[in-house]
Design a protein around this motif. Sequence first.
Motif, short mmCIF file in Angstrom:
data_model
loop_
_atom_site.label_atom_id
_atom_site.label_comp_id
_atom_site.label_asym_id
_atom_site.label_seq_id
_atom_site.Cartn_x
_atom_site.Cartn_y
_atom_site.Cartn_z
N HIS A 24 112.11 25.16 39.63
CA HIS A 24 113.42 26.05 39.34
C HIS A 24 114.35 25.44 40.28
N ASN A 25 113.67 24.47 41.32
CA ASN A 25 115.12 23.64 41.62
C ASN A 25 115.04 21.82 40.92
N ARG A 26 115.26 22.11 40.10
CA ARG A 26 115.74 20.86 39.23
C ARG A 26 116.36 19.52 40.37
N GLN A 27 117.21 19.60 40.95
CA GLN A 27 117.56 18.84 41.70
C GLN A 27 116.75 18.58 43.50
N GLU A 28 115.94 19.67 43.36
CA GLU A 28 115.04 19.10 44.80
C GLU A 28 113.51 18.66 44.22
N THR A 29 113.66 17.68 44.30
CA THR A 29 112.55 16.17 44.09
C THR A 29 112.24 15.27 45.37
N PHE A 510 123.36 33.36 40.07
CA PHE A 510 122.99 34.62 40.80
C PHE A 510 122.27 34.94 39.32
N PHE A 511 122.90 34.79 38.46
CA PHE A 511 122.20 35.32 36.64
C PHE A 511 121.77 34.64 35.88
N LYS A 512 121.49 33.31 35.68
CA LYS A 512 121.15 32.49 35.09
C LYS A 512 119.93 31.13 35.30
N THR A 513 120.10 31.67 36.98
CA THR A 513 119.62 30.80 37.81
C THR A 513 117.92 31.59 38.42
N LYS A 514 116.88 30.23 38.67
CA LYS A 514 115.85 30.66 40.08
C LYS A 514 116.55 29.91 40.95
N MET A 515 116.87 29.79 40.92
CA MET A 515 117.23 28.83 42.19
C MET A 515 117.11 28.78 43.54
N TYR A 516 116.56 28.36 44.25
CA TYR A 516 116.72 29.08 45.52
C TYR A 516 116.52 27.63 47.06
N GLY A 517 116.26 28.21 48.40
CA GLY A 517 116.38 27.22 48.95
C GLY A 517 117.29 26.47 49.36
N LEU A 518 117.69 26.34 51.04
CA LEU A 518 119.08 25.77 51.54
C LEU A 518 119.07 24.55 50.22
N PHE A 519 118.02 23.50 50.62
CA PHE A 519 118.73 21.94 49.82
C PHE A 519 119.17 22.17 48.72
N GLN A 520 118.74 22.94 47.76
CA GLN A 520 118.85 23.07 46.26
C GLN A 520 120.20 23.91 46.56
N THR A 521 120.49 24.92 46.74
CA THR A 521 121.56 25.50 46.88
C THR A 521 123.21 25.18 47.24
N SER A 522 122.97 24.12 48.90
CA SER A 522 123.77 22.88 49.13
C SER A 522 124.09 22.91 47.86
#
Length: 561
Positions: A24-29, A510-522
């Motif tokens: 769900h967090n595409r950029q958190e790799t 908030f409505f189209k993704t399921k991102m979570y976590g400090l890194f992905q959100t920031s």
Amino acid sequence: MAPSSEYHDKEEVVLWMNTVGPYHNRQETYKYFSLPFCVGSKKSISHYHETLGEALQGVELEFSGLDIKFKDDVMPATYCEIDLDKEKRDAFVYAIKNHYWYQMYIDDLPIWGIVGEADENGEDYYLWTYKKLEIGFNGNRIVDVNLTSEGKVKLVPNTKIQMSYSVKWKKSDVKFEDRFDKYLDPSFFQHRIHWFSIFNSFMMVIFLVGLVSMILMRTLRKDYARYSKEEEMDDMDRDLGDEYGWKQVHGDVFRPSSHPLIFSSLIGSGCQIFAVSLIVIIVAMIEDLYTERGSMLSTAIFVYAATSPVNGYFGGSLYARQGGRRWIKQMFIGAFLIPAMVCGTAFFINFIAIYYHASRAIPFGTMVAVCCICFFVILPLNLVGTILGRNLSGQPNFPCRVNAVPRPIPEKKWFMEPAVIVCLGGILPFGSIFIEMYFIFTSFWAYKIYYVYGFMMLVLVILCIVTVCVTIVCTYFLLNAEDYRWQWTSFLSAASTAIYVYMYSFYYYFFKTKMYGLFQTSFYFGYMAVFSTALGIMCGAIGYMGTSAFVRKIYTNVKID
């Protein structure tokens, strides 16, 4: 061996491991081997050298150690063993709980695989241990790769887990040029809604252009008729007559804007962003930039550096026309406004990436390279543009003289106040692009490859026309209310599109993704802020340029005694 090259039979084919991270967090790799996977036995391989775009996007290619040769089938074979102690088991369980999956490359073709899965109760966790690779070849080139994960093994501490793989080669009819087509999603990007939204925006443009030309033709004709009638009155009648409207502010309309240094730097930067957008979209339409990792970003950086004279020319000439004296300071601010904003955000997000040990952490060498581009390419080219701009179009050739004393601005209705005009100005431009925003966001934050750059080009053209129309109408109303502070108003009413785009990005998160976590959100909100600001500066510059031409035109045509 160069990637994407032609192979001879039995020649080595490299399987690169890229990154692993939550779905769900595409950029958190993270690096693939940050999870306790084991490496294959084959060691000899030269390290992969990445491009600037790849380094900035966190591509971390590491050799898998699997022995694969061109057109040489491999029967199921074990390539290494994992000694599963408690610590390693916890790492795998955490990864499976968070839906981790990994990415690999064979001959620049991406392959995705999932780490493992949990049973229904979420008590037992299983690791996929068998990679079944099917590689399609056409002649002596690789055109297709498929991965099937099999061999589900339950994670039990203090056991040994064997990792195995097999390779099957099969002939394929796919042409080498078309091998990326299977990654594209026409049903998503060329959906009817996409076509309708473009058509809808197009209709809005025709309506707006018609509206603007009608308003301006009719009202300006009336205004000119009224002003020429007043010319014919004698002095006595004229003193009794009630003059009103935009002609009254002819002595102040070309007065320099407040804070001309910042204003001209913003206009210069906006013109440069527009030039970059235009060139990159045209390049993307001609070349398939999505087939190479990081090539889009590398292209954008190169084009941004190369178009620096545009920034210097427009910013420097505007500053000179407004009577600015500190032109070197203006040049520095203009040159470093956008790079400082982007690098500042990247620097902040980089700290979080380093804390997370994420592969998105930008290496120090890459940071130095970007700084060198700023100082040794962007700055000198900006200087060239500024000197050209000051000398070629730096003379203030206004159609009306500027009065020595500023005229007081009369009271007006609340909806004619610049602040209200600024807030309302961005609604229509945002309305013309927001469907396209959805497609662009989805390709960046989810797993889609954006390839319909023709659509993007149309949307850019539509955005420009709508922005200019809206700002001209806003400025006409403002000048009619005898308020001559039109420069900042025209810039900000177009730039307020950015606020609506940023607000839309909250909805999208908030409505189209399921991102979570400090890194992905920031990461998301940081780079969305950069994107929105750049878009706002571009729209503002387009709005100001159009309005400036309009204001000059109407005051050239009216007789002023």
